[in-house]
Enzyme design. Sequence first.
Site, PDB file in Angstrom:
ATOM      1  N   CYS A   5      49.560 -57.442  25.359  1.00  0.00           N
ATOM      2  CA  CYS A   5      48.653 -57.037  24.282  1.00  0.00           C
ATOM      3  C   CYS A   5      48.783 -55.545  24.005  1.00  0.00           C
ATOM      4  O   CYS A   5      48.772 -55.105  22.850  1.00  0.00           O
ATOM      5  CB  CYS A   5      47.208 -57.376  24.658  1.00  0.00           C
ATOM      6  SG  CYS A   5      46.925 -59.112  25.050  1.00  0.00           S
ATOM      7  N   CYS A  32      19.034 -72.515   4.911  1.00  0.00           N
ATOM      8  CA  CYS A  32      19.490 -73.846   5.326  1.00  0.00           C
ATOM      9  C   CYS A  32      20.879 -74.141   4.758  1.00  0.00           C
ATOM     10  O   CYS A  32      21.731 -74.727   5.438  1.00  0.00           O
ATOM     11  CB  CYS A  32      18.506 -74.916   4.857  1.00  0.00           C
ATOM     12  SG  CYS A  32      16.811 -74.688   5.448  1.00  0.00           S
ATOM     13  N   CYS A  78      16.223 -74.423   0.453  1.00  0.00           N
ATOM     14  CA  CYS A  78      16.220 -73.230   1.316  1.00  0.00           C
ATOM     15  C   CYS A  78      17.616 -72.608   1.401  1.00  0.00           C
ATOM     16  O   CYS A  78      18.576 -73.257   1.822  1.00  0.00           O
ATOM     17  CB  CYS A  78      15.713 -73.620   2.693  1.00  0.00           C
ATOM     18  SG  CYS A  78      16.031 -72.409   3.980  1.00  0.00           S
ATOM     19  N   CYS A  93      45.756 -56.771  29.376  1.00  0.00           N
ATOM     20  CA  CYS A  93      47.028 -57.494  29.240  1.00  0.00           C
ATOM     21  C   CYS A  93      48.148 -56.579  28.759  1.00  0.00           C
ATOM     22  O   CYS A  93      48.068 -55.959  27.695  1.00  0.00           O
ATOM     23  CB  CYS A  93      46.827 -58.659  28.270  1.00  0.00           C
ATOM     24  SG  CYS A  93      48.357 -59.431  27.729  1.00  0.00           S
TER      25      CYS A  93
END
EC number: 5.3.4.1
Length: 439
Positions: free
Chosen positions: A58, A193, A190, A55
Site C-alpha cells: 500500500c 424514509c 417521509c 502494508c
Amino acid sequence: MARLGFGLVSCTFFLAASGLYSSSDDVIELTPSNFNREVIQSNSLWLVEFYAPWCGHCQRLTPEWKKAATALKDVVKVGAVDADKHQSLGGQYGVQGFPTIKIFGANKNKPEDYQGGRTGEAIVDAALSALRQLVKDRLSGRSGGYSSGKQGRGDSSSKKDVIELTDDTFDKNVLDSDDVWMVEFYAPWCGHCKNLEPEWATAATEVKEQTKGKVKLAAVDATVNQVLANRYGIRGFPTIKIFQKGEAPVDYDGGRTRSDIVSRALDLFSDNAPPPELLEIINEDVAKKMCEEHQLCVVAVLPHILDTGAARNSYLEILLKLADKYKKKMWGWLWTEAGAQSELENALGIGGFGYPAMARINARKMKFALLKGSFSEQGINEFLRELSFGRASTAPVGGGSFPAITAREPWDGRDGELPVEDDIDLSDVELDDLEKDEL
C-alpha cells in the site's frame, strides 16, 4: 485475473496506524460515515483503494494513487478507505488483502475488481476505459447512471428481501418467531424514509445471506397500520425497532447506511447464534460440508490418542471456545487425528511442525494458511486474528483440489489402550538349558 488475493500480500512490517493520505491530496478519504453519500449515491465513476497503513504494498502504491487522482480530477473520482481502521467497510466488499482496488460504475452495489498494473499511468488508463464503457452503456440505454435501488416503495424488485408487515401479520411473523427482527416503521411521504429505503433494501439481502435468514429486516407503513404504530409509540419517521423473542423491543440507534445496518444485524446474530459445530472428519461429506458451505474452514490435526490421552479433551475445549468467539465469521470447524487423513495432511503440508497442527482452508480458492505458533488459546486466537486482517501468508492446496478423505469410525471419547501382549508360557522352559546358553 483475480484481484490481489489473500495469499499474495506480504506486508511484513508495521508503521504507526495513521492514514496514507491527507486533505491536501486529490485522493478522497472515505469512511463508513461518508461512503454511502460520496460513492453509492453518486452518479460519478469511482476508483476506491482499500488499504492498511502498515502494508508495504500500500505504501508503494500511495504515490501512484495520488498521481492518478490528480490526473483524473473532475473526471473520475479517486478515493481511499483505511480498511484496517474501518473493517466493517472492508468486510462489506469482501476485502481480504491489501491493497484491494474496486471500480464503482453504474451499478454501485456491484463494484468490479481492478485487475491492472499499479502505476499511475495504468490506473488512469483503466479509469478512462471504465468511463468510456459507462458512457456507451448510457447511450445505448443499458444504464441509467445511479442505480442503488431507489425505485420507491412500489417497486418490489428493489426490496425483495424486506418483509412488509401489517396489523394482521405482525404478531404471527414477529412475536411468535424465534428469529431476530429489525422493523422499520415508515411513512410514504417521509423524506428520511425515502433516503433510508435503498440502504434498508440492500442490507436486507446481505443480512439474509449472511445469517441464513436468522435475522430479518421488515417494514411497516405506520400511516396505514396505526394499531402497530400506537402499540409501539411511533412518533417520528423512520423509527427502527429490534424484536427478540422473550424480550421487550428496543430502539435501533445506529447509523442509517447499509454497512451500519448490516453490522448491527450481524452483532445480533452473533449474540443469539449457538456456537458452531466442531466436527470430526469421519468421511468426505462432513469435510466438504464444513469447507465448501462456509467461506473458510478451520482444520485441527490432533495427536494420536495414545500420545495424548485425556489431553485431547483439552485441545477440543480450546477449539470449541475459539469457535464460539469467532462464530460471527460463520466458519466451518473440523478436527482429525494425526495419520487418520494422510492425504489431507499432505495437501496442507501438515506434520512438519509436529502435532497438534492447524490450517485454515479457503475451499473456493483452494488456498490454505498454517498455524506456525503455539497450539494454545492465545496462539490460535492470534493466528485467526491475523487471518481476519489478511496478514497471514497462504499457499495453494496440494494437487489443486480438495484432497481425498478416508472414511473412519468416530472417536468414542475414551482414552486409547495399548495392545495387550500375549503372555508367554514358561512352564516348558528348562532353567538348566538357560544356564547352559549363558555359559
